[in-house]
Design a protein around this motif. Sequence first.
Motif, short mmCIF file in Angstrom:
data_model
loop_
_atom_site.label_atom_id
_atom_site.label_comp_id
_atom_site.label_asym_id
_atom_site.label_seq_id
_atom_site.Cartn_x
_atom_site.Cartn_y
_atom_site.Cartn_z
N LEU A 12 67.36 -34.48 13.51
CA LEU A 12 66.15 -34.50 14.34
C LEU A 12 65.28 -35.71 13.97
O LEU A 12 64.71 -36.36 14.85
N GLY A 13 65.21 -36.01 12.69
CA GLY A 13 64.44 -37.17 12.26
C GLY A 13 64.97 -38.46 12.87
O GLY A 13 64.20 -39.31 13.33
N ARG A 16 64.07 -38.92 16.58
CA ARG A 16 62.68 -39.26 16.91
C ARG A 16 62.57 -40.70 17.41
O ARG A 16 61.66 -41.02 18.14
N ASN A 17 63.51 -41.55 17.01
CA ASN A 17 63.48 -42.96 17.41
C ASN A 17 64.16 -43.21 18.74
O ASN A 17 64.33 -44.35 19.13
N ARG A 71 68.74 -36.16 22.94
CA ARG A 71 67.34 -36.51 22.72
C ARG A 71 66.60 -35.29 22.18
O ARG A 71 66.93 -34.15 22.51
N ILE A 72 65.62 -35.55 21.36
CA ILE A 72 64.83 -34.48 20.75
C ILE A 72 63.84 -33.93 21.78
O ILE A 72 63.29 -34.69 22.58
N THR A 73 63.65 -32.63 21.79
CA THR A 73 62.68 -31.99 22.69
C THR A 73 61.35 -31.83 21.95
O THR A 73 61.25 -32.09 20.74
N GLU A 74 60.33 -31.39 22.67
CA GLU A 74 59.04 -31.12 22.02
C GLU A 74 59.21 -30.04 20.95
O GLU A 74 58.63 -30.13 19.86
N GLN A 77 60.64 -31.66 18.00
CA GLN A 77 59.62 -32.43 17.26
C GLN A 77 58.83 -31.49 16.34
O GLN A 77 58.59 -31.80 15.18
N ARG A 78 58.44 -30.33 16.89
CA ARG A 78 57.69 -29.36 16.07
C ARG A 78 58.55 -28.83 14.92
O ARG A 78 58.09 -28.73 13.79
N PHE A 80 61.05 -30.32 13.50
CA PHE A 80 61.22 -31.40 12.52
C PHE A 80 59.98 -31.50 11.63
O PHE A 80 60.10 -31.56 10.40
N ARG A 81 58.80 -31.51 12.22
CA ARG A 81 57.56 -31.61 11.42
C ARG A 81 57.44 -30.43 10.46
O ARG A 81 57.03 -30.61 9.31
#
Length: 161
Positions: A12-13, A16-17, A71-74, A77-78, A80-81
């Motif tokens: 996932l990291g 992000r790019n 591709r990463i989804t929203e 992203q959450r 991953f954080r």
Amino acid sequence: MERLNSTAGALLGFLRNGPRSGYDLVAEAERTIGAFWTVTRSQVYRELDDLERRSLIERGELGQRRRQPFRITEAGQRAFREWVNTDPEPENLRIPLLLRLTFADEVEPDRLRAILASHRAVHARRLADYLRLDQELAIAGLPPGHRLPLAFGIAYETAAL
């Protein structure tokens, strides 16, 4: 939400790019974290399937050479954080040379010298590569704090030598 394992978190990291195929992710993992984190091709594809099942990534259209970008989804992203902000698992240190040296009394002296010379050459090469990369990144303006994994690699290779 079920917790991410470290390989899934790393994928996932990387995503992000921007979108990447499984092939691209394997190559990026080998290039950026391969010295301290082993990821196999089969692991990457297994994790991508799981991340898609969990709606943390989405598949794109088939591209060149039949590569399919992800591709990463929203939600990804959450996730991953959340993952990157948790305490890491304890290290699992495995050093094949030290395992062999535990039983060095059974190794022929000439063979032992050859093993040690080969080991030394590998670590000397890695150290030279890390030092060169560190210098390139410093010249490019990347602050020392952003080069911590590289600093660890330099310290490790120095200790191994």
